[in-house]
Write an enzyme that holds these catalytic residues in place. Sequence first.
Site, PDB file in Angstrom:
ATOM      1  N   LYS A   9       0.825  -1.214   0.000  1.00  0.00           N
ATOM      2  CA  LYS A   9       0.000   0.000   0.000  1.00  0.00           C
ATOM      3  C   LYS A   9       0.864   1.271   0.000  1.00  0.00           C
ATOM      4  O   LYS A   9       2.062   1.218   0.289  1.00  0.00           O
ATOM      5  CB  LYS A   9      -0.930  -0.027   1.223  1.00  0.00           C
ATOM      6  CG  LYS A   9      -1.982  -1.155   1.168  1.00  0.00           C
ATOM      7  CD  LYS A   9      -2.942  -1.054   2.346  1.00  0.00           C
ATOM      8  CE  LYS A   9      -4.031  -2.113   2.258  1.00  0.00           C
ATOM      9  NZ  LYS A   9      -5.039  -1.971   3.349  1.00  0.00           N
ATOM     10  N   TYR A  49     -12.361  -2.030  -4.001  1.00  0.00           N
ATOM     11  CA  TYR A  49     -12.927  -2.235  -2.662  1.00  0.00           C
ATOM     12  C   TYR A  49     -14.457  -2.232  -2.676  1.00  0.00           C
ATOM     13  O   TYR A  49     -15.084  -1.903  -1.655  1.00  0.00           O
ATOM     14  CB  TYR A  49     -12.393  -1.177  -1.695  1.00  0.00           C
ATOM     15  CG  TYR A  49     -10.994  -1.481  -1.174  1.00  0.00           C
ATOM     16  CD1 TYR A  49     -10.750  -2.609  -0.375  1.00  0.00           C
ATOM     17  CD2 TYR A  49      -9.925  -0.640  -1.447  1.00  0.00           C
ATOM     18  CE1 TYR A  49      -9.479  -2.889   0.113  1.00  0.00           C
ATOM     19  CE2 TYR A  49      -8.644  -0.915  -0.959  1.00  0.00           C
ATOM     20  CZ  TYR A  49      -8.434  -2.039  -0.171  1.00  0.00           C
ATOM     21  OH  TYR A  49      -7.170  -2.322   0.321  1.00  0.00           O
ATOM     22  N   PHE A  57     -15.533   3.556   6.679  1.00  0.00           N
ATOM     23  CA  PHE A  57     -14.129   3.860   6.386  1.00  0.00           C
ATOM     24  C   PHE A  57     -13.823   3.902   4.895  1.00  0.00           C
ATOM     25  O   PHE A  57     -12.693   4.192   4.509  1.00  0.00           O
ATOM     26  CB  PHE A  57     -13.211   2.846   7.084  1.00  0.00           C
ATOM     27  CG  PHE A  57     -13.438   1.399   6.700  1.00  0.00           C
ATOM     28  CD1 PHE A  57     -12.893   0.870   5.539  1.00  0.00           C
ATOM     29  CD2 PHE A  57     -14.198   0.555   7.506  1.00  0.00           C
ATOM     30  CE1 PHE A  57     -13.091  -0.451   5.180  1.00  0.00           C
ATOM     31  CE2 PHE A  57     -14.408  -0.782   7.161  1.00  0.00           C
ATOM     32  CZ  PHE A  57     -13.853  -1.282   5.991  1.00  0.00           C
ATOM     33  N   ARG A  85      -2.436 -14.525   4.822  1.00  0.00           N
ATOM     34  CA  ARG A  85      -3.191 -13.788   5.852  1.00  0.00           C
ATOM     35  C   ARG A  85      -2.501 -13.927   7.217  1.00  0.00           C
ATOM     36  O   ARG A  85      -2.425 -12.962   7.982  1.00  0.00           O
ATOM     37  CB  ARG A  85      -4.643 -14.289   5.935  1.00  0.00           C
ATOM     38  CG  ARG A  85      -5.515 -13.994   4.725  1.00  0.00           C
ATOM     39  CD  ARG A  85      -5.814 -12.539   4.500  1.00  0.00           C
ATOM     40  NE  ARG A  85      -6.455 -11.880   5.611  1.00  0.00           N
ATOM     41  CZ  ARG A  85      -7.134 -10.734   5.514  1.00  0.00           C
ATOM     42  NH1 ARG A  85      -7.276 -10.119   4.328  1.00  0.00           N
ATOM     43  NH2 ARG A  85      -7.667 -10.172   6.560  1.00  0.00           N
ATOM     44  N   THR A  91      -5.916  -6.832  10.721  1.00  0.00           N
ATOM     45  CA  THR A  91      -6.142  -5.553  10.046  1.00  0.00           C
ATOM     46  C   THR A  91      -5.602  -4.383  10.865  1.00  0.00           C
ATOM     47  O   THR A  91      -4.933  -3.498  10.329  1.00  0.00           O
ATOM     48  CB  THR A  91      -7.658  -5.350   9.813  1.00  0.00           C
ATOM     49  OG1 THR A  91      -8.184  -6.520   9.186  1.00  0.00           O
ATOM     50  CG2 THR A  91      -7.925  -4.135   8.954  1.00  0.00           C
ATOM     51  N   ARG A 102       2.261  -6.565   9.359  1.00  0.00           N
ATOM     52  CA  ARG A 102       1.529  -5.386   9.843  1.00  0.00           C
ATOM     53  C   ARG A 102       1.993  -4.967  11.237  1.00  0.00           C
ATOM     54  O   ARG A 102       2.117  -3.774  11.532  1.00  0.00           O
ATOM     55  CB  ARG A 102       0.016  -5.653   9.820  1.00  0.00           C
ATOM     56  CG  ARG A 102      -0.566  -5.526   8.400  1.00  0.00           C
ATOM     57  CD  ARG A 102      -1.966  -6.049   8.329  1.00  0.00           C
ATOM     58  NE  ARG A 102      -2.669  -5.633   7.105  1.00  0.00           N
ATOM     59  CZ  ARG A 102      -3.863  -6.121   6.754  1.00  0.00           C
ATOM     60  NH1 ARG A 102      -4.466  -7.022   7.504  1.00  0.00           N
ATOM     61  NH2 ARG A 102      -4.439  -5.693   5.649  1.00  0.00           N
ATOM     62  N   ASN A 112      -2.141   0.277   6.797  1.00  0.00           N
ATOM     63  CA  ASN A 112      -1.603  -0.972   7.352  1.00  0.00           C
ATOM     64  C   ASN A 112      -0.713  -1.726   6.364  1.00  0.00           C
ATOM     65  O   ASN A 112      -0.578  -2.948   6.446  1.00  0.00           O
ATOM     66  CB  ASN A 112      -2.733  -1.840   7.915  1.00  0.00           C
ATOM     67  CG  ASN A 112      -3.778  -2.185   6.881  1.00  0.00           C
ATOM     68  OD1 ASN A 112      -3.636  -1.829   5.706  1.00  0.00           O
ATOM     69  ND2 ASN A 112      -4.814  -2.880   7.288  1.00  0.00           N
ATOM     70  N   HIS A 115      -2.250  -5.327   1.582  1.00  0.00           N
ATOM     71  CA  HIS A 115      -3.535  -5.995   1.402  1.00  0.00           C
ATOM     72  C   HIS A 115      -3.262  -7.442   1.037  1.00  0.00           C
ATOM     73  O   HIS A 115      -2.297  -7.722   0.327  1.00  0.00           O
ATOM     74  CB  HIS A 115      -4.308  -5.335   0.244  1.00  0.00           C
ATOM     75  CG  HIS A 115      -5.473  -6.171  -0.239  1.00  0.00           C
ATOM     76  ND1 HIS A 115      -6.735  -6.053   0.300  1.00  0.00           N
ATOM     77  CD2 HIS A 115      -5.540  -7.155  -1.174  1.00  0.00           C
ATOM     78  CE1 HIS A 115      -7.544  -6.931  -0.308  1.00  0.00           C
ATOM     79  NE2 HIS A 115      -6.840  -7.614  -1.201  1.00  0.00           N
ATOM     80  N   GLU A 126      -9.457 -10.543  -7.593  1.00  0.00           N
ATOM     81  CA  GLU A 126      -8.482  -9.469  -7.371  1.00  0.00           C
ATOM     82  C   GLU A 126      -7.272  -9.601  -8.291  1.00  0.00           C
ATOM     83  O   GLU A 126      -6.722  -8.596  -8.747  1.00  0.00           O
ATOM     84  CB  GLU A 126      -8.057  -9.472  -5.895  1.00  0.00           C
ATOM     85  CG  GLU A 126      -9.202  -9.082  -4.969  1.00  0.00           C
ATOM     86  CD  GLU A 126      -8.858  -9.136  -3.488  1.00  0.00           C
ATOM     87  OE1 GLU A 126      -9.740  -8.807  -2.675  1.00  0.00           O
ATOM     88  OE2 GLU A 126      -7.713  -9.496  -3.145  1.00  0.00           O
TER      89      GLU A 126
HETATM   90  N1  UDP Z   1      -9.901  -0.308   7.139  1.00  0.00           N
HETATM   91  C1  UDP Z   1      -9.998   0.903   7.828  1.00  0.00           C
HETATM   92  N2  UDP Z   1     -10.743   0.945   8.978  1.00  0.00           N
HETATM   93  C2  UDP Z   1     -11.395  -0.156   9.471  1.00  0.00           C
HETATM   94  C3  UDP Z   1     -11.305  -1.365   8.767  1.00  0.00           C
HETATM   95  C4  UDP Z   1     -10.559  -1.410   7.609  1.00  0.00           C
HETATM   96  O1  UDP Z   1      -9.425   1.908   7.411  1.00  0.00           O
HETATM   97  O2  UDP Z   1     -12.049  -0.049  10.525  1.00  0.00           O
HETATM   98  C5  UDP Z   1      -9.115  -0.378   5.899  1.00  0.00           C
HETATM   99  C6  UDP Z   1      -7.760  -1.070   6.084  1.00  0.00           C
HETATM  100  O3  UDP Z   1      -6.795  -0.434   5.221  1.00  0.00           O
HETATM  101  C7  UDP Z   1      -8.066  -2.484   5.620  1.00  0.00           C
HETATM  102  C8  UDP Z   1      -9.043  -2.230   4.468  1.00  0.00           C
HETATM  103  O4  UDP Z   1      -9.829  -1.129   4.923  1.00  0.00           O
HETATM  104  O5  UDP Z   1      -6.887  -3.174   5.246  1.00  0.00           O
HETATM  105  C9  UDP Z   1      -9.956  -3.387   4.115  1.00  0.00           C
HETATM  106  O6  UDP Z   1     -10.612  -3.819   5.278  1.00  0.00           O
HETATM  107  P1  UDP Z   1     -10.751  -5.356   5.625  1.00  0.00           P
HETATM  108  O7  UDP Z   1     -11.725  -5.482   6.737  1.00  0.00           O
HETATM  109  O8  UDP Z   1     -11.018  -6.131   4.380  1.00  0.00           O
HETATM  110  O9  UDP Z   1      -9.303  -5.714   6.213  1.00  0.00           O
HETATM  111  P2  UDP Z   1      -8.128  -6.622   5.613  1.00  0.00           P
HETATM  112  O10 UDP Z   1      -8.765  -7.733   4.822  1.00  0.00           O
HETATM  113  O11 UDP Z   1      -7.276  -5.718   4.782  1.00  0.00           O
HETATM  114  O12 UDP Z   1      -7.395  -7.127   6.829  1.00  0.00           O
HETATM  115 MG    MG Z   2     -10.129  -7.644   3.287  1.00  0.00          MG
END
Ligand code: UDP
Ligand code: MG
Length: 134
Positions: A9, A49, A57, A85, A91, A102, A112, A115, A126
Amino acid sequence: MNRTLLIIKPDATGRRLVGRIIDRLERAGFDIVRMKMVRLTEAEARRFYAVHEGKPFLDSLVAFMSSGPVVPMVLEKGNAVEDLRMLIGATNPENAACGTIRQEMALSVEKNSVHASDSNENAATEIAFFFGQD
Ligand code: UDP
Ligand code: MG
């Protein structure tokens, strides 16, 4: 073997962490099969997204993801989706396990650093988003 998508990112490209992240991925046994550096438009980031449509968010996330270059890559390994993962961690970096990417590099729940796809089905979608069907 299966495939998943990782994106470095803008917070990480901006802090010159690309090499360190790639090193972590290779040492964990992932093969990089496609990779590029691109700058997403806001429309492209919103399309990527789309699953988060309606989340509070999303607008901020879209602005962040189009604020600088990103490095999407296709990674190959046995159990690739789940193992990646695990390697990236939760996250929110405050909840990310010790030794995860992370936990080590992320700035905040939004910024973070990486992705990773969360299922084989989403990985296919994706990967096609960035690299087409080949
Ligand atoms: N995100 C955020 N606030 C939140 C949750 C998610 O800004 O409360 C952002 C963060 O960059 C995250 C992305 O949105 O990586 C996608 O969210 P997801 O829940 O899919 O998390 P991930 O799969 O990336 O762990
Ligand atoms: Mg996700």
